[in-house]
Design an enzyme around this catalytic site. Structure first.
Site, mmCIF file in Angstrom:
data_model
loop_
_atom_site.group_PDB
_atom_site.id
_atom_site.type_symbol
_atom_site.label_atom_id
_atom_site.label_comp_id
_atom_site.label_asym_id
_atom_site.label_seq_id
_atom_site.Cartn_x
_atom_site.Cartn_y
_atom_site.Cartn_z
ATOM 1 N N ALA A 157 34.191 37.565 50.509
ATOM 2 C CA ALA A 157 35.144 36.487 50.758
ATOM 3 C C ALA A 157 35.092 36.120 52.237
ATOM 4 O O ALA A 157 35.420 36.937 53.102
ATOM 5 C CB ALA A 157 36.550 36.919 50.358
ATOM 6 N N GLN A 207 31.038 33.162 49.080
ATOM 7 C CA GLN A 207 32.365 32.953 48.520
ATOM 8 C C GLN A 207 33.273 32.442 49.641
ATOM 9 O O GLN A 207 33.496 33.128 50.634
ATOM 10 C CB GLN A 207 32.923 34.249 47.940
ATOM 11 C CG GLN A 207 34.248 34.048 47.213
ATOM 12 C CD GLN A 207 34.800 35.351 46.661
ATOM 13 O OE1 GLN A 207 35.404 36.124 47.394
ATOM 14 N NE2 GLN A 207 34.593 35.593 45.367
ATOM 15 N N HIS A 211 36.952 30.861 45.936
ATOM 16 C CA HIS A 211 37.676 32.061 45.502
ATOM 17 C C HIS A 211 39.059 31.647 44.990
ATOM 18 O O HIS A 211 39.981 31.433 45.757
ATOM 19 C CB HIS A 211 37.809 33.037 46.658
ATOM 20 C CG HIS A 211 38.165 34.436 46.236
ATOM 21 N ND1 HIS A 211 38.444 34.770 44.924
ATOM 22 C CD2 HIS A 211 38.282 35.603 46.950
ATOM 23 C CE1 HIS A 211 38.715 36.067 44.850
ATOM 24 N NE2 HIS A 211 38.624 36.593 46.067
ATOM 25 N N HIS A 236 42.204 36.851 42.047
ATOM 26 C CA HIS A 236 42.737 38.067 42.675
ATOM 27 C C HIS A 236 43.962 37.833 43.548
ATOM 28 O O HIS A 236 44.231 38.581 44.474
ATOM 29 C CB HIS A 236 41.631 38.766 43.469
ATOM 30 C CG HIS A 236 40.455 39.129 42.619
ATOM 31 N ND1 HIS A 236 39.209 39.345 43.103
ATOM 32 C CD2 HIS A 236 40.361 39.284 41.253
ATOM 33 C CE1 HIS A 236 38.373 39.624 42.112
ATOM 34 N NE2 HIS A 236 39.058 39.595 40.971
ATOM 35 N N TYR A 275 44.686 35.427 45.675
ATOM 36 C CA TYR A 275 44.547 34.780 46.968
ATOM 37 C C TYR A 275 44.994 33.318 46.849
ATOM 38 O O TYR A 275 45.445 32.891 45.795
ATOM 39 C CB TYR A 275 43.133 34.969 47.495
ATOM 40 C CG TYR A 275 42.815 36.441 47.692
ATOM 41 C CD1 TYR A 275 43.599 37.227 48.538
ATOM 42 C CD2 TYR A 275 41.787 37.076 46.997
ATOM 43 C CE1 TYR A 275 43.369 38.587 48.693
ATOM 44 C CE2 TYR A 275 41.540 38.428 47.150
ATOM 45 C CZ TYR A 275 42.327 39.183 47.991
ATOM 46 O OH TYR A 275 42.105 40.534 48.134
ATOM 47 N N ARG A 311 35.585 31.273 41.190
ATOM 48 C CA ARG A 311 36.003 32.593 40.691
ATOM 49 C C ARG A 311 37.457 32.516 40.262
ATOM 50 O O ARG A 311 38.323 32.087 41.011
ATOM 51 C CB ARG A 311 35.827 33.679 41.756
ATOM 52 C CG ARG A 311 36.092 35.064 41.161
ATOM 53 C CD ARG A 311 35.568 36.202 42.001
ATOM 54 N NE ARG A 311 34.978 37.224 41.116
ATOM 55 C CZ ARG A 311 34.687 38.456 41.496
ATOM 56 N NH1 ARG A 311 34.893 38.846 42.739
ATOM 57 N NH2 ARG A 311 34.159 39.308 40.644
ATOM 58 N N LEU A 349 33.273 46.604 35.365
ATOM 59 C CA LEU A 349 32.797 47.832 34.732
ATOM 60 C C LEU A 349 31.608 47.587 33.802
ATOM 61 O O LEU A 349 31.538 48.099 32.686
ATOM 62 C CB LEU A 349 33.933 48.539 33.996
ATOM 63 C CG LEU A 349 34.846 49.384 34.886
ATOM 64 C CD1 LEU A 349 35.942 50.059 34.068
ATOM 65 C CD2 LEU A 349 34.046 50.447 35.650
ATOM 66 N N GLY A 409 29.537 44.618 40.805
ATOM 67 C CA GLY A 409 30.255 44.913 42.031
ATOM 68 C C GLY A 409 29.962 46.316 42.497
ATOM 69 O O GLY A 409 28.950 46.587 43.138
ATOM 70 N N ARG A 410 30.853 47.238 42.137
ATOM 71 C CA ARG A 410 30.717 48.616 42.613
ATOM 72 C C ARG A 410 29.390 49.262 42.206
ATOM 73 O O ARG A 410 28.871 50.120 42.913
ATOM 74 C CB ARG A 410 31.899 49.457 42.106
ATOM 75 C CG ARG A 410 33.225 49.097 42.769
ATOM 76 C CD ARG A 410 34.391 49.803 42.092
ATOM 77 N NE ARG A 410 35.650 49.580 42.775
ATOM 78 C CZ ARG A 410 36.423 48.516 42.608
ATOM 79 N NH1 ARG A 410 36.064 47.552 41.766
ATOM 80 N NH2 ARG A 410 37.551 48.392 43.268
#
Length: 358
Positions: free
Chosen positions: A62, A104, A181, A184, A186, A234, A306, A328-329
């Site tokens: 971001a 982003q 973005h 989430h 924001y 997003r 996930l 992501g992770r």
């Protein structure tokens, strides 16, 4: 050729595969001085590793349209021309490895002025490089968070202009995909949700009014972003509230609307706008929201959340639940995930000549 490693074309841009990197903040830029918000050696190494690893599209963290648009004082920014050259170094390298660089473009709104997560992530004051956050309404995100300044209509117009200016700089920095973005919790998402938007003017109340800011931001960016390059959005598909929040039905409705305003793909996530909610987290837990948008609207989607295994990602695409996979992770754990997935699925991915003997 597997679905995961089939190229994907949006407008005139072809992305070499469907393994994409989701935006993830690194909280590693300088918080003050002439290097504020400027990408560092850490950012270069971070994104370069994923490009060498075969990731098709790499979306930077971001990147704030203004100093008060950062989530933390340590975030990247694109509100100043001085921030462009370091980003250009990153985009040039990503392209040299056959990947597509994306950015982003973001404003944190009421969730800004917080510390780095590994320092606890609590709000910070002026003595720690903080500021007063802004929002559609003077409603704090959670207990212990400051009451944000409620944006005036003139200030809203100013923020819309900041998004457009950021897009111009992103183009100068060499990015080929821009993403708004709106997720989430924001600023863009704060306007969308009745949980955070309590306004009574033309930016609050009805769905149409709450969507107005998002549409104005998209229109402003699309006006300066080339017609041959894609623009993503997003979205948090749900606030995970039983009532009084943004819902999956709202997301489907917005997707159709934004498609008409020049958005080419929905990056479908969830949550982040309401504190303390219970989210049923598990493998592919957000994929059904991507599937609804893809199958009920003309909007292509990317699924996230996930997704960790190559066969899992391949099944999501093959079953028509998404057009691409955002990791992501998993890409934090394994920069070479795309290369490993290609080997497992019997596909091929770009390999630098320097690594060919391996």
């Amino acid at each position: 050729m597997t679905e995961l490693f089939t190229p994907y074309k949006l407008r005139d841009l072809t992305i070499p595969n469907r393994v994409w990197m989701a935006a993830m903040c690194q909280y590693s830029a300088a918080p003050e001085g002439p290097e504020t918000g400027v990408a560092t050696d850490w950012h270069f190494a971070h994104y370069a590793a994923r490009a060498v690893g075969g990731t098709g599209l790499i979306i930077t963290e971001a990147t704030a349209v203004s100093p008060e648009g950062r989530i933390s004082p340590y975030d990247l920014g694109i509100w100043d021309d001085a921030q462009v050259s370091a980003l250009r170094k990153i985009t040039d390298f990503v392209k040299s490895q056959g990947g597509i660089p994306g950015i982003q473009i973001a404003h944190s709104g009421r969730k800004g002025s917080t510390d780095r997560p590994w320092k606890g992530g609590a709000p910070v004051g002026a003595d720690e490089h903080g500021w007063q956050p802004v929002a559609p309404s003077a409603v704090p995100f959670d207990d212990g968070h400051p009451v944000p300044h409620e944006l005036t209509t003139d200030e809203i117009a100013g923020v819309v202009g900041q998004f457009a200016d950021a897009a111009r700089r992103a183009l100068a920095a060499g990015f080929q995909v821009a993403e708004v973005h709106g997720a989430h919790g924001y600023l863009v998402g704060q306007f969308l949700s009745p949980h955070s938007n309590k306004r009574t003017d033309e930016y609050g109340g009805s769905f149409e009014n709450r969507a107005r800011f998002a549409l104005e931001v998209v229109d402003a960016i699309r006006a300066v972003w080339p017609d041959d390059l894609p623009l993503f959005f997003r979205i948090s598909a749900t606030d995970w509230l039983e009532e009084g929040g943004w819902t999956a039905d709202d997301t489907v409705r917005l997707a159709t609307l934004l498609r008409d305003h020049g958005i080419d793909l929905f990056d479908v996530s969830t949550g982040g706008n309401a504190a303390g909610v219970r989210i049923p987290v598990g493998p592919s837990y957000q994929v059904p929201f991507s599937s609804r948008v893809k199958n009920e609207t003309p909007m292509p989607t990317a699924a996230v959340g996930l997704i960790t295994e190559p066969e899992q990602a391949e099944k999501i695409l093959a079953s028509g639940e998404a057009d691409a996979i955002l990791l992501g992770r998993e890409l934090l754990r394994d920069p070479y995930w795309a290369r490993h997935a290609a080997r497992e699925l019997g596909a091929e991915v770009y390999t630098p000549s320097q690594y060919g003997r391996a």
